[in-house]
Write an enzyme that holds these catalytic residues in place. Structure first.
Site, short mmCIF file in Angstrom:
data_model
loop_
_atom_site.label_atom_id
_atom_site.label_comp_id
_atom_site.label_asym_id
_atom_site.label_seq_id
_atom_site.Cartn_x
_atom_site.Cartn_y
_atom_site.Cartn_z
N LYS A 96 0.72 -1.21 0.05
CA LYS A 96 0.04 0.24 0.04
C LYS A 96 0.79 1.38 0.20
O LYS A 96 2.17 1.12 0.29
CB LYS A 96 -0.92 -0.02 1.21
CG LYS A 96 -2.17 -1.07 1.41
CD LYS A 96 -2.82 -0.98 2.46
CE LYS A 96 -4.11 -1.93 2.43
NZ LYS A 96 -4.57 -1.94 3.98
N TYR A 132 -12.26 -2.28 -3.21
CA TYR A 132 -12.92 -2.07 -1.80
C TYR A 132 -14.42 -2.14 -1.83
O TYR A 132 -14.84 -1.65 -1.02
CB TYR A 132 -12.30 -1.25 -0.91
CG TYR A 132 -10.93 -1.46 -0.28
CD1 TYR A 132 -10.53 -2.64 0.26
CD2 TYR A 132 -9.93 -0.41 -0.40
CE1 TYR A 132 -9.20 -2.86 0.55
CE2 TYR A 132 -8.47 -0.75 -0.33
CZ TYR A 132 -8.26 -1.90 0.43
OH TYR A 132 -7.07 -2.06 0.85
N ARG A 148 -1.86 -14.80 3.95
CA ARG A 148 -2.59 -13.95 4.92
C ARG A 148 -1.85 -14.10 6.31
O ARG A 148 -1.93 -13.16 7.14
CB ARG A 148 -4.19 -14.56 4.98
CG ARG A 148 -5.07 -14.10 3.76
CD ARG A 148 -5.35 -12.36 3.91
NE ARG A 148 -6.32 -12.08 4.92
CZ ARG A 148 -7.12 -10.95 5.14
NH1 ARG A 148 -6.98 -10.01 4.00
NH2 ARG A 148 -7.98 -10.92 6.02
N THR A 190 -5.60 -7.50 10.43
CA THR A 190 -5.60 -6.12 9.83
C THR A 190 -5.35 -5.05 10.75
O THR A 190 -4.69 -4.00 10.50
CB THR A 190 -7.38 -6.14 9.54
OG1 THR A 190 -7.49 -7.12 8.83
CG2 THR A 190 -7.64 -4.76 8.93
N ARG A 196 2.36 -7.06 9.07
CA ARG A 196 1.88 -5.65 9.84
C ARG A 196 2.28 -5.78 11.20
O ARG A 196 2.49 -4.67 11.73
CB ARG A 196 0.25 -6.14 9.99
CG ARG A 196 -0.36 -5.56 8.49
CD ARG A 196 -1.57 -6.29 8.39
NE ARG A 196 -2.36 -5.81 6.97
CZ ARG A 196 -3.48 -6.23 6.66
NH1 ARG A 196 -4.40 -7.33 7.23
NH2 ARG A 196 -4.24 -5.91 5.29
N ASN A 223 -1.65 -0.22 7.38
CA ASN A 223 -1.05 -1.50 7.71
C ASN A 223 -0.33 -2.02 6.61
O ASN A 223 -0.13 -3.42 6.48
CB ASN A 223 -2.15 -2.18 8.05
CG ASN A 223 -3.45 -2.35 7.24
OD1 ASN A 223 -3.09 -2.12 5.96
ND2 ASN A 223 -4.43 -3.09 7.65
N HIS A 232 -1.84 -5.31 1.43
CA HIS A 232 -3.25 -5.86 1.21
C HIS A 232 -3.00 -7.34 0.69
O HIS A 232 -2.14 -7.55 -0.03
CB HIS A 232 -3.96 -5.17 0.10
CG HIS A 232 -5.18 -6.00 -0.23
ND1 HIS A 232 -6.47 -5.98 0.23
CD2 HIS A 232 -5.27 -6.66 -1.51
CE1 HIS A 232 -7.22 -6.64 -0.32
NE2 HIS A 232 -6.64 -7.38 -1.42
N GLU A 241 -10.00 -9.97 -7.58
CA GLU A 241 -9.05 -8.85 -7.48
C GLU A 241 -8.04 -9.10 -8.64
O GLU A 241 -7.50 -8.11 -9.20
CB GLU A 241 -8.35 -9.12 -6.07
CG GLU A 241 -9.19 -8.51 -4.94
CD GLU A 241 -8.80 -8.86 -3.46
OE1 GLU A 241 -7.86 -9.34 -3.26
OE2 GLU A 241 -9.61 -8.39 -2.51
N1 UDP Z 1 -9.54 -0.34 7.49
C1 UDP Z 1 -9.44 0.84 8.21
N2 UDP Z 1 -10.20 1.12 9.31
C2 UDP Z 1 -11.04 0.01 9.87
C3 UDP Z 1 -11.03 -1.32 9.11
C4 UDP Z 1 -10.25 -1.56 7.94
O1 UDP Z 1 -8.91 1.83 7.87
O2 UDP Z 1 -11.59 0.32 10.88
C5 UDP Z 1 -8.70 -0.32 6.32
C6 UDP Z 1 -7.31 -0.97 6.62
O3 UDP Z 1 -6.28 -0.48 5.78
C7 UDP Z 1 -7.52 -2.43 6.08
C8 UDP Z 1 -8.62 -2.14 4.86
O4 UDP Z 1 -9.34 -1.06 5.40
O5 UDP Z 1 -6.63 -3.12 5.45
C9 UDP Z 1 -9.51 -3.17 4.61
O6 UDP Z 1 -10.27 -3.81 5.67
P1 UDP Z 1 -10.34 -5.36 5.80
O7 UDP Z 1 -11.44 -5.57 6.78
O8 UDP Z 1 -10.81 -6.00 4.37
O9 UDP Z 1 -8.82 -5.87 6.32
P2 UDP Z 1 -7.77 -6.56 5.35
O10 UDP Z 1 -8.48 -7.75 4.43
O11 UDP Z 1 -7.03 -5.75 4.47
O12 UDP Z 1 -6.91 -7.37 6.44
MG MG Z 2 -9.96 -7.42 3.13
#
Ligand code: UDP
Ligand code: MG
Length: 163
Positions: free
Chosen positions: A13, A53, A89, A95, A106, A126, A129, A140
């Site tokens: 990112k 997203y 993952r 996350t 992360r 973080n 992705h 994706e």
């Molecule tokens: N995110 C955020 N605030 C939140 C939850 C998520 O800014 O409260 C952002 C964060 O950068 C995250 C992305 O949105 O990586 C996508 O969220 P997701 O729950 O899909 O997490 P990921 O799949 O990236 O672990």
């Molecule tokens: Mg996600």
């Protein structure tokens, strides 16, 4: 592609790119033996962010997430390997950086909490992705890459996993 392998989409990112972590992140995936089969640097706009997203567009944190993902270029790539979706993952970690264990990308390279980011109205930076499951990975990869940009070639790891 070997039918028993999986492909997954990974983004370094904008926060990761701006911090000079591209090599560190890619190096981790190379070292476990995953194959990079596509790669590009791209600066996405709001429209593209809403496609990537889509599941989050209606959520309260989305504006902060869009601001974050469009604040600079990302490095996008497709990684191929055995159970690569779950493996990547695991290497990425949870996350919320605050909760991501040390040893994960992360957990090692970020520290902010949901509480802090949400109070400030900013996206959770973080670093990375990674596709969450097979359905998302397929969607994706199709969104980020044309079929012609995904390459088939042999690495030394192929010898170890195919024989
Ligand atoms: N995110 C955020 N605030 C939140 C939850 C998520 O800014 O409260 C952002 C964060 O950068 C995250 C992305 O949105 O990586 C996508 O969220 P997701 O729950 O899909 O997490 P990921 O799949 O990236 O672990
Ligand atoms: Mg996600």
């Amino acid at each position: 592609m070997n039918e028993d392998l999986q492909r997954t989409l990974v983004l370094v990112k904008p926060d990761g790119v701006q911090r000079g972590l591209i090599g560190e992140v890619i190096g981790r995936f190379e070292k476990v033996g995953l194959k990079i089969v596509a790669m590009r640097m791209v600066w996405v706009d709001g429209e593209f962010s809403k496609k990537h997203y889509a599941e989050h567009v209606e959520k309260a944190f989305y504006p902060g997430l869009e601001a974050m993902i469009t604040m600079g270029p990302v490095v996008s790539m497709v990684l191929e390997g055995v159970d690569s979706i779950e493996l990547v993952r695991k290497m990425v970690g949870s996350t919320e950086p605050k909760s991501a264990p040390p040893g994960t990308i992360r957990g090692d390279f970020a520290h902010v909490s949901y509480g802090y980011a949400n109070k400030k109205g900013i996206g959770v930076k973080n670093v990375i992705h990674a596709s969450a499951n097979e359905t998302d990975a397929k969607k994706e990869i199709e969104l980020w890459f044309d079929k012609s940009e995904i390459h088939s070639y042999t690495t030394v790891h192929d010898v170890h996993i195919l024989n």
